[in-house]
Design a protein around this motif. Structure first.
Motif, mmCIF file in Angstrom:
data_model
loop_
_atom_site.group_PDB
_atom_site.id
_atom_site.type_symbol
_atom_site.label_atom_id
_atom_site.label_comp_id
_atom_site.label_asym_id
_atom_site.label_seq_id
_atom_site.Cartn_x
_atom_site.Cartn_y
_atom_site.Cartn_z
ATOM 1 N N PHE A 1 3.227 -2.171 -5.775
ATOM 2 C CA PHE A 1 2.324 -3.318 -5.638
ATOM 3 C C PHE A 1 2.990 -4.411 -4.815
ATOM 4 O O PHE A 1 2.370 -4.992 -3.918
ATOM 5 C CB PHE A 1 1.934 -3.850 -7.019
ATOM 6 C CG PHE A 1 1.073 -5.074 -6.963
ATOM 7 C CD1 PHE A 1 -0.264 -4.984 -6.633
ATOM 8 C CD2 PHE A 1 1.619 -6.324 -7.223
ATOM 9 C CE1 PHE A 1 -1.055 -6.113 -6.560
ATOM 10 C CE2 PHE A 1 0.835 -7.462 -7.157
ATOM 11 C CZ PHE A 1 -0.502 -7.356 -6.827
ATOM 12 N N ASP A 2 4.281 -4.693 -5.112
ATOM 13 C CA ASP A 2 5.006 -5.709 -4.345
ATOM 14 C C ASP A 2 5.106 -5.313 -2.880
ATOM 15 O O ASP A 2 4.924 -6.146 -1.990
ATOM 16 C CB ASP A 2 6.404 -5.928 -4.927
ATOM 17 C CG ASP A 2 6.376 -6.623 -6.282
ATOM 18 O OD1 ASP A 2 5.317 -7.147 -6.652
ATOM 19 O OD2 ASP A 2 7.417 -6.624 -6.969
ATOM 20 N N LEU A 3 5.393 -4.045 -2.622
ATOM 21 C CA LEU A 3 5.497 -3.576 -1.244
ATOM 22 C C LEU A 3 4.151 -3.677 -0.540
ATOM 23 O O LEU A 3 4.080 -4.115 0.613
ATOM 24 C CB LEU A 3 6.014 -2.129 -1.226
ATOM 25 C CG LEU A 3 6.308 -1.536 0.141
ATOM 26 C CD1 LEU A 3 7.394 -2.341 0.850
ATOM 27 C CD2 LEU A 3 6.737 -0.088 0.010
ATOM 28 N N ASP A 4 3.076 -3.285 -1.239
ATOM 29 C CA ASP A 4 1.741 -3.419 -0.656
ATOM 30 C C ASP A 4 1.418 -4.882 -0.380
ATOM 31 O O ASP A 4 0.849 -5.216 0.659
ATOM 32 C CB ASP A 4 0.676 -2.819 -1.583
ATOM 33 C CG ASP A 4 0.746 -1.298 -1.638
ATOM 34 O OD1 ASP A 4 1.377 -0.700 -0.746
ATOM 35 O OD2 ASP A 4 0.166 -0.712 -2.573
ATOM 36 N N SER A 5 1.797 -5.757 -1.325
ATOM 37 C CA SER A 5 1.558 -7.191 -1.136
ATOM 38 C C SER A 5 2.334 -7.709 0.068
ATOM 39 O O SER A 5 1.804 -8.478 0.871
ATOM 40 C CB SER A 5 1.966 -7.975 -2.383
ATOM 41 O OG SER A 5 1.187 -7.607 -3.479
ATOM 42 N N ALA B 1 2.486 -9.580 5.444
ATOM 43 C CA ALA B 1 3.063 -9.447 6.791
ATOM 44 C C ALA B 1 1.956 -9.264 7.824
ATOM 45 O O ALA B 1 2.024 -9.824 8.922
ATOM 46 C CB ALA B 1 4.045 -8.271 6.826
ATOM 47 N N ALA B 2 0.919 -8.486 7.463
ATOM 48 C CA ALA B 2 -0.212 -8.290 8.378
ATOM 49 C C ALA B 2 -0.951 -9.612 8.600
ATOM 50 O O ALA B 2 -1.335 -9.939 9.735
ATOM 51 C CB ALA B 2 -1.161 -7.229 7.831
ATOM 52 N N LYS B 3 -1.146 -10.391 7.507
ATOM 53 C CA LYS B 3 -1.808 -11.698 7.656
ATOM 54 C C LYS B 3 -0.953 -12.643 8.500
ATOM 55 O O LYS B 3 -1.479 -13.374 9.349
ATOM 56 C CB LYS B 3 -2.064 -12.312 6.280
ATOM 57 C CG LYS B 3 -3.181 -11.634 5.525
ATOM 58 C CD LYS B 3 -3.391 -12.284 4.173
ATOM 59 C CE LYS B 3 -4.466 -11.551 3.397
ATOM 60 N NZ LYS B 3 -4.665 -12.127 2.063
#
Length: 197
Positions: A62-66, A71-73
């Protein structure tokens, strides 16, 4: 030796052996029960550790996905020109380009004011918050255009202007019969977030 002695001696030995086998059986049963309990406790401990590990992996995922989403934003906001050094010259060139593309009369005048913080920090307030976002007031004046041309210009600005902005005020007045058209004065706030040194 009497006949009873011959019969009783093997019976006594058999009884002792029977008692020993019963005692050994209880010892074996007690040992197996203790082994089973220890094994069950080890299994429960292992399952708990596996469950904790699964939960930790889920949290890390979840942290990595966040982090990936943030990072994408961040990348998108950087590409839009919101984050980083404000490209004020680029904004003016883009505004000129958008205005030229709409084929309006060459009556556009603009002034780009220096950046101002959105929420200046109050030194005396314990709840003060500074977010470092700045706004740049862009004053636009256009003369001699019609309502449809104004709408086309605003739609083109909305579609092509990449940096976040907001139209703060817009005054529209009808010009004298000589120029035939609208006199428009708008204030647009362009937003930027400079990176800390």
């Amino acid at each position: 030796m009497s006949a009873y002695g011959i019969v009783l001696k093997p019976a006594r030995v058999a009884l002792i052996l029977f008692a020993l086998s019963v005692i050994l059986t209880f010892i074996v049963i007690a040992g197996l029960d203790r082994y089973r309990i220890e094994k069950a406790q080890r299994i429960l401990t292992t399952e708990k550790r596996l469950s904790d590990t699964r939960e930790e992996i889920r949290k890390l995922t979840f942290d990595l996905d966040s982090i990936k989403k943030l990072a994408a934003k961040y990348k998108k906001l950087s590409e839009l020109g919101f984050i980083g050094e404000p490209d004020r010259d680029g904004w003016v060139q883009r505004l000129d380009s958008i205005y030229r593309d709409t084929r309006l009369p060459p009556t556009l005048r603009y002034t780009l004011a220096p950046p101002q913080p959105i929420n200046p920090q109050l030194p005396d307030s314990p709840l003060s918050y500074q977010n470092n976002v700045s706004h740049h007031d862009l004053a636009l004046e256009i003369a001699g255009i019609h309502e449809i041309e104004l709408i086309d210009f605003m739609n083109k600005l909305k579609a092509d202007w990449k940096t976040p902005y907001r139209v703060e005020t817009c005054q529209i007045a009808r010009e004298a019969e000589v120029l035939a058209g609208l006199q428009i004065k708008c204030t647009v706030q362009v937003y930027s977030l400079p990176l800390k040194p």
